[in-house]
Design a protein around this motif. Sequence first.
Motif, PDB file in Angstrom:
ATOM      1  N   ASP A  93     -37.144  15.892 -22.837  1.00  0.00           N
ATOM      2  CA  ASP A  93     -36.570  14.881 -23.717  1.00  0.00           C
ATOM      3  C   ASP A  93     -36.681  15.281 -25.185  1.00  0.00           C
ATOM      4  O   ASP A  93     -37.647  15.931 -25.585  1.00  0.00           O
ATOM      5  N   ARG A  94     -35.700  14.865 -25.977  1.00  0.00           N
ATOM      6  CA  ARG A  94     -35.758  14.987 -27.438  1.00  0.00           C
ATOM      7  C   ARG A  94     -35.895  13.580 -27.990  1.00  0.00           C
ATOM      8  O   ARG A  94     -35.176  12.671 -27.579  1.00  0.00           O
ATOM      9  N   VAL A  95     -36.807  13.389 -28.912  1.00  0.00           N
ATOM     10  CA  VAL A  95     -37.065  12.080 -29.512  1.00  0.00           C
ATOM     11  C   VAL A  95     -36.471  12.066 -30.917  1.00  0.00           C
ATOM     12  O   VAL A  95     -36.754  12.947 -31.721  1.00  0.00           O
ATOM     13  N   PHE A  96     -35.664  11.037 -31.195  1.00  0.00           N
ATOM     14  CA  PHE A  96     -35.083  10.839 -32.512  1.00  0.00           C
ATOM     15  C   PHE A  96     -35.631   9.521 -33.041  1.00  0.00           C
ATOM     16  O   PHE A  96     -35.417   8.479 -32.439  1.00  0.00           O
ATOM     17  N   VAL A 127     -34.401   8.283 -27.269  1.00  0.00           N
ATOM     18  CA  VAL A 127     -34.762   9.491 -26.532  1.00  0.00           C
ATOM     19  C   VAL A 127     -33.570   9.928 -25.693  1.00  0.00           C
ATOM     20  O   VAL A 127     -32.934   9.109 -25.035  1.00  0.00           O
ATOM     21  N   VAL A 128     -33.283  11.241 -25.748  1.00  0.00           N
ATOM     22  CA  VAL A 128     -32.157  11.812 -25.014  1.00  0.00           C
ATOM     23  C   VAL A 128     -32.664  13.032 -24.254  1.00  0.00           C
ATOM     24  O   VAL A 128     -33.343  13.889 -24.827  1.00  0.00           O
ATOM     25  N   ASP A 129     -32.347  13.116 -22.955  1.00  0.00           N
ATOM     26  CA  ASP A 129     -32.754  14.299 -22.186  1.00  0.00           C
ATOM     27  C   ASP A 129     -31.881  15.485 -22.599  1.00  0.00           C
ATOM     28  O   ASP A 129     -30.793  15.317 -23.158  1.00  0.00           O
ATOM     29  N   GLY A 180     -27.472  19.100 -34.145  1.00  0.00           N
ATOM     30  CA  GLY A 180     -28.126  18.781 -32.888  1.00  0.00           C
ATOM     31  C   GLY A 180     -28.888  17.473 -32.913  1.00  0.00           C
ATOM     32  O   GLY A 180     -29.655  17.181 -32.012  1.00  0.00           O
ATOM     33  N   GLN A 181     -28.695  16.681 -33.962  1.00  0.00           N
ATOM     34  CA  GLN A 181     -29.428  15.440 -34.132  1.00  0.00           C
ATOM     35  C   GLN A 181     -28.611  14.240 -33.678  1.00  0.00           C
ATOM     36  O   GLN A 181     -27.397  14.305 -33.590  1.00  0.00           O
ATOM     37  N   ILE A 182     -29.302  13.157 -33.398  1.00  0.00           N
ATOM     38  CA  ILE A 182     -28.683  11.857 -33.137  1.00  0.00           C
ATOM     39  C   ILE A 182     -29.060  10.976 -34.327  1.00  0.00           C
ATOM     40  O   ILE A 182     -30.239  10.869 -34.674  1.00  0.00           O
ATOM     41  N   ARG A 183     -28.095  10.358 -34.947  1.00  0.00           N
ATOM     42  CA  ARG A 183     -28.352   9.475 -36.077  1.00  0.00           C
ATOM     43  C   ARG A 183     -28.327   8.028 -35.595  1.00  0.00           C
ATOM     44  O   ARG A 183     -27.546   7.681 -34.721  1.00  0.00           O
ATOM     45  N   LEU A 184     -29.171   7.203 -36.183  1.00  0.00           N
ATOM     46  CA  LEU A 184     -29.232   5.788 -35.847  1.00  0.00           C
ATOM     47  C   LEU A 184     -28.737   4.983 -37.037  1.00  0.00           C
ATOM     48  O   LEU A 184     -29.149   5.231 -38.164  1.00  0.00           O
ATOM     49  N   THR A 185     -27.863   4.028 -36.781  1.00  0.00           N
ATOM     50  CA  THR A 185     -27.406   3.160 -37.859  1.00  0.00           C
ATOM     51  C   THR A 185     -28.485   2.146 -38.177  1.00  0.00           C
ATOM     52  O   THR A 185     -29.424   1.933 -37.392  1.00  0.00           O
ATOM     53  N   LEU A 204     -35.417   3.319 -26.747  1.00  0.00           N
ATOM     54  CA  LEU A 204     -34.089   3.309 -26.160  1.00  0.00           C
ATOM     55  C   LEU A 204     -33.783   4.687 -25.600  1.00  0.00           C
ATOM     56  O   LEU A 204     -33.910   5.687 -26.300  1.00  0.00           O
ATOM     57  N   ARG A 205     -33.439   4.742 -24.320  1.00  0.00           N
ATOM     58  CA  ARG A 205     -33.045   6.004 -23.694  1.00  0.00           C
ATOM     59  C   ARG A 205     -31.517   6.034 -23.626  1.00  0.00           C
ATOM     60  O   ARG A 205     -30.885   5.097 -23.163  1.00  0.00           O
ATOM     61  N   LEU A 206     -30.939   7.134 -24.093  1.00  0.00           N
ATOM     62  CA  LEU A 206     -29.502   7.368 -24.019  1.00  0.00           C
ATOM     63  C   LEU A 206     -29.258   8.491 -23.025  1.00  0.00           C
ATOM     64  O   LEU A 206     -29.834   9.570 -23.153  1.00  0.00           O
TER      65      LEU A 206
END
Length: 154
Positions: free
Chosen positions: A96-99, A107-109, A48-53, A70-72
């Motif tokens: 929102d979920r903050v990664f 941040v992704v809703d 359930g995570q978003i990874r950032l390069t 950054l909002r996605l």
Amino acid sequence: MATARGWSLTAAALRAVTSWPRGRLLAASTGLQVRREASSSSPETGEGQIRLTDSCVQRLLEITEGSEFLRLQVEGGGCSGFQYKFSLDTVINPDDRVFEQGGARVVVDSDSLAFVKGAQVDFSQELIRSSFQVLNNPQAQQGCSCGSSFSVKL
């Protein structure tokens, strides 16, 4: 490096003379792009995570100021059904979920998260374009021939 700095200076100059509205649009971006495996400096992340390069983290640290992130978002559109939208924002909503990684935040809703969980956010810099992109999205089944939208796995 000079190109990246030149672009940063341009963004800083624009920021100084232009009043940017909340949620300014950075790119309505490509759908499924699995052209390269980008590295991530984060520890192992769950489904359930978003990874950032690393390139995403570096670029966000260059262009964000203060509480910006950054909002996605995922929106309906394109010939395959869905498309990604990136913008800089300062307001975090209750759903929102903050990664966060290395001081950079994406941040992704909750509605959009269902379409991108497990994906990777990258910053790609090419001769003709520089943009944030979603890579390796396990929720995307396929992209359209124009590359600007994607369909989801059912």
